[in-house]
Design a protein around this motif. Structure first.
Motif, PDB file in Angstrom:
ATOM      1  N   ASN A 264      63.913  -4.316  29.442  1.00  0.00           N
ATOM      2  CA  ASN A 264      63.876  -5.579  30.172  1.00  0.00           C
ATOM      3  C   ASN A 264      65.193  -5.838  30.909  1.00  0.00           C
ATOM      4  N   THR A 265      65.843  -4.765  31.315  1.00  0.00           N
ATOM      5  CA  THR A 265      67.080  -4.865  32.089  1.00  0.00           C
ATOM      6  C   THR A 265      66.822  -4.255  33.459  1.00  0.00           C
ATOM      7  N   PRO A 266      67.196  -4.953  34.515  1.00  0.00           N
ATOM      8  CA  PRO A 266      66.893  -4.430  35.848  1.00  0.00           C
ATOM      9  C   PRO A 266      67.755  -3.228  36.236  1.00  0.00           C
ATOM     10  N   ILE A 267      67.166  -2.304  36.947  1.00  0.00           N
ATOM     11  CA  ILE A 267      67.954  -1.236  37.555  1.00  0.00           C
ATOM     12  C   ILE A 267      68.518  -1.849  38.828  1.00  0.00           C
ATOM     13  N   LYS A 268      69.838  -1.854  38.945  1.00  0.00           N
ATOM     14  CA  LYS A 268      70.431  -2.511  40.113  1.00  0.00           C
ATOM     15  C   LYS A 268      70.778  -1.537  41.226  1.00  0.00           C
ATOM     16  N   PHE A 269      71.306  -0.387  40.825  1.00  0.00           N
ATOM     17  CA  PHE A 269      71.702   0.590  41.838  1.00  0.00           C
ATOM     18  C   PHE A 269      71.265   1.986  41.427  1.00  0.00           C
ATOM     19  N   VAL A 270      71.199   2.852  42.429  1.00  0.00           N
ATOM     20  CA  VAL A 270      70.944   4.258  42.135  1.00  0.00           C
ATOM     21  C   VAL A 270      72.026   5.121  42.775  1.00  0.00           C
ATOM     22  N   GLY A 271      72.429   6.133  42.042  1.00  0.00           N
ATOM     23  CA  GLY A 271      73.409   7.087  42.557  1.00  0.00           C
ATOM     24  C   GLY A 271      72.673   8.220  43.242  1.00  0.00           C
ATOM     25  N   MET A 272      73.053   8.462  44.493  1.00  0.00           N
ATOM     26  CA  MET A 272      72.349   9.470  45.279  1.00  0.00           C
ATOM     27  C   MET A 272      73.242  10.642  45.675  1.00  0.00           C
ATOM     28  N   GLY A 273      74.335  10.840  44.948  1.00  0.00           N
ATOM     29  CA  GLY A 273      75.228  11.943  45.287  1.00  0.00           C
ATOM     30  C   GLY A 273      76.604  11.713  44.703  1.00  0.00           C
ATOM     31  N   GLU A 274      77.471  12.693  44.895  1.00  0.00           N
ATOM     32  CA  GLU A 274      78.792  12.595  44.289  1.00  0.00           C
ATOM     33  C   GLU A 274      79.778  11.812  45.148  1.00  0.00           C
ATOM     34  N   LYS A 275      79.462  11.649  46.414  1.00  0.00           N
ATOM     35  CA  LYS A 275      80.408  10.997  47.315  1.00  0.00           C
ATOM     36  C   LYS A 275      80.489   9.491  47.077  1.00  0.00           C
ATOM     37  N   MET A 276      81.566   8.899  47.532  1.00  0.00           N
ATOM     38  CA  MET A 276      81.845   7.492  47.254  1.00  0.00           C
ATOM     39  C   MET A 276      80.899   6.516  47.962  1.00  0.00           C
ATOM     40  N   ASP A 277      80.166   6.984  48.958  1.00  0.00           N
ATOM     41  CA  ASP A 277      79.222   6.061  49.608  1.00  0.00           C
ATOM     42  C   ASP A 277      77.785   6.301  49.143  1.00  0.00           C
ATOM     43  N   ALA A 278      77.636   7.126  48.112  1.00  0.00           N
ATOM     44  CA  ALA A 278      76.282   7.480  47.667  1.00  0.00           C
ATOM     45  C   ALA A 278      75.779   6.557  46.558  1.00  0.00           C
ATOM     46  N   LEU A 279      75.931   5.251  46.768  1.00  0.00           N
ATOM     47  CA  LEU A 279      75.373   4.275  45.828  1.00  0.00           C
ATOM     48  C   LEU A 279      74.447   3.364  46.618  1.00  0.00           C
TER      49      LEU A 279
END
Ligand code: GDP
Ligand code: MG
Length: 440
Positions: A264-279
């Protein structure tokens, strides 16, 4: 994987004119197997199938003109529901700094996500975060965060590895107040497994810092394990959000589907890679679409919007209209395409692209863009503005300066000429329209 499985099932129904109860049953059997195979918690699957079946055999579907599509719609809606609403908002403390505690197992991506989150807070919300190295156990953990800090040009607070994490957190917050940082991001330690010592330390930090957010970072690749991890962290600490990392890899979708409903905790973000803009913000509906193979057009558009400066776009449009587009503008545009990330990734987001055989092996050549940029950079200011002056000897010089062949230079000049011609034609056509002319 889940996507393929659901897709082939959906493919079967898609063609059907009518769907009867037996069809729905068969489809649901497939969906059920697909979800279980994708490591979705079995209780979650059971509830899910029950809800979808009820809706699918109900009026809603059987009476509709396109029952197959209607079932897909129901599955998509229920998948979306299962993953919860959109919740990417980050807390803001009434009295700064806002404290965010990052927790999770070793290797889940806490440190990387701390950097990414700081980057996002600055870029999107104009905040000034202070990163805090509170993992004193993992060798080189402090160094890792410091390296990210340097890369982002953001301050990292550290007291080495001889001071307790609780003390580090305490002093970091004092320092943040002093230096007017509005966010404090605590990068805490993880273990290979959930254990008491880890939890006790995290509880101590929580007790002292009273964080506004506790984000659990979990590795999507770990499937059902991720759900168990989420459950125990939530029980012990009370999470405010989950960040699911490594979704760019070849992961099964199970974790995303189960975490919300189990904890019952929302997923807020997903990581899409190792780079710093991949959130990226987690969008349940888009995730459901992606799982069903409808492509992720919205994410694609959002990516494009974030990177193409609006003012610039307007300016560009005007230049196109008046056909005063130069090589400098072209260079600008290339830079923006590049900012959107690797072209391969973008290609994969196009609807239906995942159905094209062999796309996985297609390498869209980012290098090509680099070559074009090199050629343009070797032109003089005047050449960029008036390419018509580029004669044979100038071509030779540009080729030499950019390290590309004369043929490549010729090709680019030709393409640029063609593009300008096309713009002119389009502009003329539009002018014609305004005057009321008709075009075939
Ligand atoms: P920590 O131990 O929880 O702090 O984990 P790290 O931040 O050190 O990350 C462990 C590894 O996972 C590193 O090699 C990261 O680059 C990698 N990683 C983290 N997030 C992602 C992600 O979203 N995608 C991919 N592909 N790799 C990631
Ligand atoms: Mg770490």
């Amino acid at each position: 994987g889940l996507a393929d499985r659901l897709q082939s099932t959906m493919q079967k129904i898609r063609g059907k004119g009518k769907v009867n109860e037996a069809d729905v049953k068969e489809m649901m059997r497939e969906v059920r197997l697909a979800l279980l195979e994708a490591d979705v918690n079995f209780k979650v699957v059971k509830d899910f199938i029950k809800r979808v079946s009820e809706r699918a055999v109900g009026q809603e579907v059987l009476k509709s003109l396109t029952p197959g599509q209607q079932v897909i719609k129901v599955v998509k809606e229920e998948l979306t529901e299962l993953m919860g609403g959109e919740q990417s908002k980050i807390a803001v403390a009434t009295k700064p700094p806002t404290v965010i505690m990052m927790v999770g197992l070793q290797g889940a991506g806490k440190t990387t996500t701390t950097g990414k989150l700081a980057n996002l807070l600055r870029k999107k919300y104009n905040r000034q975060p202070l990163l805090v190295a509170a993992d004193i156990y993992r060798p080189a953990a402090i160094k890792q965060l410091q390296t990210l800090g340097k890369q982002l040009d953001m301050p990292v607070f550290s007291l080495g590895d001889q001071v307790s994490p609780v003390e580090i957190a305490k002093q970091a917050i004092a320092k943040a107040k002093e230096e007017h940082h509005d966010y404090v991001l605590l990068d805490t330690a993880g273990r290979l497994h959930v254990d008491e010592k880890l939890m006790d330390e995290l509880k101590d930090i929580k007790e002292l810092t009273k964080p506004d957010e506790i984000f659990l970072v979990v590795d999507a690749m770990t499937g059902q394990d991720a759900v168990n991890v989420a459950q125990s962290f939530n029980e012990q600490l009370g999470l405010t959000g989950v960040v699911l990392t490594k979704l760019d890899g070849d992961t099964r979708g199970g974790a995303a589907l189960s975490i919300r409903s189990v904890t019952n905790t929302p997923i807020k973000f997903v990581g899409m890679g190792e780079k710093m803009d991949a959130l990226e913000t987690f969008h349940p509906e888009r995730m459901a679409s992606r799982i069903l193979g409808m492509g992720d057009v919205l994410t694609l558009i959002e990516k494009a919007q974030a990177n193409v400066d609006e003012e610039k776009a307007k300016e560009l449009e005007k230049k196109m209209r008046t056909a005063t587009f130069t090589f400098d503008d072209f260079l600008d545009q290339l830079g923006q395409v590049r900012n959107m990330g690797p072209l391969d990734d973008l290609l994969k987001m196009i609807p239906g692209a995942n159905k094209i055989k062999g796309l996985d092996n297609v390498q869209v050549d980012d290098k090509q863009i680099g070559h074009v940029e090199a050629i343009i950079r070797s032109m003089t200011k005047q050449e960029k503005e008036q390419p018509e002056i580029i004669n044979a000897s100038r071509r030779k010089r540009i080729a030499k300066g950019s390290g590309r062949s004369i043929q490549e230079v010729n090709r680019l000049l030709k393409q640029f000429e063609d593009m300008k011609k096309m713009m002119k034609q389009m502009t003329n056509m539009q002018k014609g329209k305004k005057k009321g002319f008709k075009f075939p």
